[in-house]
Design a protein around this motif. Structure first.
Motif, mmCIF file in Angstrom:
data_model
loop_
_atom_site.group_PDB
_atom_site.id
_atom_site.type_symbol
_atom_site.label_atom_id
_atom_site.label_comp_id
_atom_site.label_asym_id
_atom_site.label_seq_id
_atom_site.Cartn_x
_atom_site.Cartn_y
_atom_site.Cartn_z
ATOM 1 N N UNK A 5 0.832 -1.182 0.000
ATOM 2 C CA UNK A 5 0.000 0.000 0.000
ATOM 3 C C UNK A 5 0.869 1.236 0.000
ATOM 4 N N UNK A 6 0.209 2.385 -0.091
ATOM 5 C CA UNK A 6 0.926 3.639 -0.133
ATOM 6 C C UNK A 6 1.533 3.947 1.222
ATOM 7 N N UNK A 7 2.734 4.486 1.199
ATOM 8 C CA UNK A 7 3.410 4.820 2.433
ATOM 9 C C UNK A 7 2.947 6.170 2.941
ATOM 10 N N UNK A 8 3.179 6.441 4.214
ATOM 11 C CA UNK A 8 2.855 7.733 4.771
ATOM 12 C C UNK A 8 3.752 8.804 4.174
ATOM 13 N N UNK A 9 3.308 10.032 4.193
ATOM 14 C CA UNK A 9 4.067 11.119 3.595
ATOM 15 C C UNK A 9 5.374 11.375 4.306
ATOM 16 N N UNK A 10 5.505 10.837 5.526
ATOM 17 C CA UNK A 10 6.750 11.057 6.239
ATOM 18 C C UNK A 10 7.840 10.062 5.846
ATOM 19 N N UNK A 11 7.571 9.171 4.916
ATOM 20 C CA UNK A 11 8.571 8.216 4.470
ATOM 21 C C UNK A 11 9.761 8.943 3.886
ATOM 22 N N UNK A 12 10.986 8.359 4.001
ATOM 23 C CA UNK A 12 12.186 9.022 3.470
ATOM 24 C C UNK A 12 12.075 9.234 1.988
ATOM 25 N N UNK A 13 12.595 10.349 1.534
ATOM 26 C CA UNK A 13 12.553 10.677 0.124
ATOM 27 C C UNK A 13 13.556 9.839 -0.645
ATOM 28 N N UNK A 14 13.309 9.599 -1.954
ATOM 29 C CA UNK A 14 14.269 8.865 -2.770
ATOM 30 C C UNK A 14 15.611 9.583 -2.756
ATOM 31 N N UNK A 54 -3.844 5.889 0.838
ATOM 32 C CA UNK A 54 -5.115 5.473 0.255
ATOM 33 C C UNK A 54 -5.008 4.915 -1.137
ATOM 34 N N UNK A 55 -3.798 4.863 -1.712
ATOM 35 C CA UNK A 55 -3.622 4.335 -3.057
ATOM 36 C C UNK A 55 -3.123 2.902 -2.968
ATOM 37 N N UNK A 56 -3.973 1.944 -3.327
ATOM 38 C CA UNK A 56 -3.632 0.522 -3.320
ATOM 39 C C UNK A 56 -3.492 0.040 -4.749
ATOM 40 N N UNK A 57 -2.455 -0.750 -5.002
ATOM 41 C CA UNK A 57 -2.269 -1.245 -6.362
ATOM 42 C C UNK A 57 -1.832 -2.701 -6.414
ATOM 43 N N UNK A 58 -1.602 -3.328 -5.264
ATOM 44 C CA UNK A 58 -1.286 -4.751 -5.225
ATOM 45 C C UNK A 58 -2.242 -5.460 -4.272
ATOM 46 N N UNK A 59 -2.070 -6.767 -4.118
ATOM 47 C CA UNK A 59 -3.002 -7.557 -3.325
ATOM 48 C C UNK A 59 -3.139 -7.005 -1.911
ATOM 49 N N UNK A 60 -4.368 -6.794 -1.478
ATOM 50 C CA UNK A 60 -4.604 -6.261 -0.143
ATOM 51 C C UNK A 60 -6.028 -5.804 0.021
ATOM 52 N N UNK A 81 -4.302 -3.308 -11.414
ATOM 53 C CA UNK A 81 -5.500 -2.848 -10.714
ATOM 54 C C UNK A 81 -5.132 -1.708 -9.778
ATOM 55 N N UNK A 82 -6.141 -0.960 -9.352
ATOM 56 C CA UNK A 82 -5.905 0.158 -8.452
ATOM 57 C C UNK A 82 -7.191 0.530 -7.723
ATOM 58 N N UNK A 83 -7.034 0.915 -6.462
ATOM 59 C CA UNK A 83 -8.085 1.599 -5.699
ATOM 60 C C UNK A 83 -7.430 2.827 -5.091
ATOM 61 N N UNK A 84 -8.042 3.976 -5.300
ATOM 62 C CA UNK A 84 -7.479 5.238 -4.819
ATOM 63 C C UNK A 84 -8.552 5.956 -4.013
ATOM 64 N N UNK A 85 -8.442 5.863 -2.689
ATOM 65 C CA UNK A 85 -9.367 6.551 -1.808
ATOM 66 C C UNK A 85 -8.982 8.031 -1.690
ATOM 67 N N UNK A 86 -9.943 8.855 -1.335
ATOM 68 C CA UNK A 86 -9.733 10.310 -1.270
ATOM 69 C C UNK A 86 -9.184 10.826 -2.600
ATOM 70 N N UNK A 87 -9.761 10.311 -3.666
ATOM 71 C CA UNK A 87 -9.288 10.642 -5.011
ATOM 72 C C UNK A 87 -9.506 12.118 -5.302
ATOM 73 N N UNK A 88 -8.488 12.767 -5.838
ATOM 74 C CA UNK A 88 -8.565 14.185 -6.130
ATOM 75 C C UNK A 88 -8.703 15.025 -4.884
#
Length: 478
Positions: A5-14, A54-60, A81-88
């Motif tokens: 799933x999508x990581x929190x915004x506090x995750x380290x930057x690339x 909220x952006x899911x793209x793999x099994x879960x 596949x994708x599910x994107x909650x709070x879209x836009x």
């Protein structure tokens, strides 16, 4: 399989010292095939997409959706596949989609569309809202004659809900224009993509936006959306929300023939109508609309979505989006029954895929199982039925008389235990690179037999499936 799933915004930057993804990337073997380098580059370049909460793209699963995809026996998994909650940035809005790639590089096309189509749709939606007062004039002025003709075709195939209403809701009109523009921009991007050869590769796309009680669906190709709802007797019934856009539809065939494309079925598979070039017996595409496949775009194939609308009621319980690996072997009602009888919402999509795989082996034992991808979006706000899948084996309830008894299939493919599913906004510990999960290894060759009496399989003929390690020698990637 855990969820990614999508990581929190506090995750380290690339690129930061704390970024495990970059460290693992550096340790990878540099002698990789060209396709892998392209895929890894695209993931690293678009890494912020994989960190959006909220952006899911793999099994879960999440509080509102369940996702599962499984590789078939034809090669690499070409479904996405994708599910994107709070879209836009809208708290009451969800975007969902499934994408079925085909051709040598369909897996790359499907993932590209999965990642970039929602962004384009959101951008056009915002632009349309900001210019709402002049949207009618702007829409007519920005479209050429071909686009207007296609819109007239779409209007003639409106959903039953639209026929029953004298005035379309404002959200439908705005989102319909946004869907049309986003799909057009996505196909244009694929045509000029520097590292994905889309000339003989493409993907389907069945997508939806749910905002409150409004559901708007954009569909290209033969993946399908089905609604599970209660009838007047309170029985759970299936309502098909999309039309499988295949060449056997009279309107689709007429358009293709007007553009000099040919439409016919082969003698050994009379129920599978295909699209062919005017003077060449290829590629034999078994759908009338798709992203990519630019060898046919001048001969009737289009990427214009059929956009439909439904106003949800309290009787509507869930929507299932799935690729044709599901619909080839299960009916709409069987799919709805299987989802409803799943032991938990979090494992509903996986339960459906497992039943479909067993049905493939039972009904078509001489054919290779197709890739399967399922997104199940639950429409009510009651979360009492939600649970995290246990480590025990899932006990599936029979979905229909055609379902295969579990004792008939002793193979180990589906005997693995379900692992706990991760909550949205996190990455499963130990999963160093989400892109690794998408590059699934193939355990079969490229030769596979056709199904008899099934009109949805064999998307292409005379074109190879993707074979890992052969890109360089074939020179198909530019």
């Amino acid at each position: 399989m855990g969820s990614c799933l999508s990581a929190e915004s506090r995750s380290p930057l690339p690129g930061s010292p704390l970024s495990p993804h970059l460290a693992n990337m550096k340790r990878r073997n540099t002698k990789k095939r060209l396709g892998s380098r392209s895929s890894s580059f695209d993931y690293r370049k678009d890494e912020p997409l994989h960190r959006i909460p909220g952006r899911l793209f793999l099994n879960g699963s999440s509080d509102v959706a369940s996702l599962f995809s499984q590789q078939g026996k034809k090669g690499t998994n070409q479904d996405a596949m994708i599910v994107w909650e709070n879209f836009g940035s809208r708290t009451d809005t969800v975007f969902c989609g499934v994408f079925d790639g085909h051709g040598p590089y369909g897996h790359l096309v499907a993932k590209r569309v999965r990642d970039h189509l929602p962004l384009k749709l959101s951008a056009h939606w915002e632009a349309n809202i900001s210019s709402e007062d002049a949207s009618g004039l702007n829409a007519a002025g920005s479209m050429n004659s071909e686009d207007i003709d296609l819109l007239l075709v779409e209007e003639s195939r409106a959903s039953e809900d639209l026929k029953e209403t004298e005035k379309h809701p404002e959200i439908f009109e705005t989102l319909k224009e946004s869907f049309l523009k986003a799909f057009k921009a996505m196909d244009k991007e694929l045509r000029t993509h520097p590292s994905i050869d889309c000339f003989c590769s493409g993907t389907t796309a069945v997508t939806l936006v749910k905002q409150g009680t409004y559901l708007v669906i954009g569909n290209v190709g033969d993946s399908r959306a089905v609604l599970g709802t209660r009838d007047k007797n309170n029985s759970l019934t299936a309502v098909q929300l999309t039309v499988d856009l295949k060449p056997n539809l009279p309107a689709e065939a007429e358009r293709i023939r007007k553009c000099k494309g040919r439409v016919f079925a082969l003698a050994d598979e009379p129920e599978v109508t295909r699209v062919w070039l005017p003077n060449n017996d290829s590629p034999g595409l078994a759908m009338a609309r798709a992203f990519g496949d630019f060898c046919l775009k001048d001969f009737g194939l289009i990427s214009v979505p059929e956009v439909s609308y439904r106003h949800l009621s309290e009787k509507d319980e869930f929507v299932v989006l799935a690729t044709d690996g599901i619909w080839d072997v299960l009916s709409n009602q069987e799919v709805v029954d299987i989802i409803a009888s799943a032991p938990a919402r979090s494992s509903a999509a996986r339960a459906l895929v497992e039943v479909a795989v067993r049905a493939w082996r039972y009904k078509y034992s001489t054919s290779k199982v197709d890739d399967c991808a399922v997104v199940c979006l639950f429409l009510d706000s009651n979360s009492n039925n939600l649970s995290i899948a246990s480590r025990g084996k899932t006990k599936l309830q029979p979905g229909s008389k055609n379902e295969v008894d579990r004792d008939d299939d002793k193979e180990k493919d589906n005997r693995d235990e379900l692992t706990p599913l991760i909550r949205p906004g996190t990455i499963e510990e130990g999963n160093e690179d989400p892109s690794k999960h998408e590059e699934m290894n193939s355990d079969g060759g490229t030769d596979w037999s056709a199904l008899k009496g099934v009109s949805r399989v064999n998307t292409l003929v005379n074109l190879p499936r993707f074979v890992p390690g052969k890109e360089d020698e074939e020179g198909l990637l530019k």
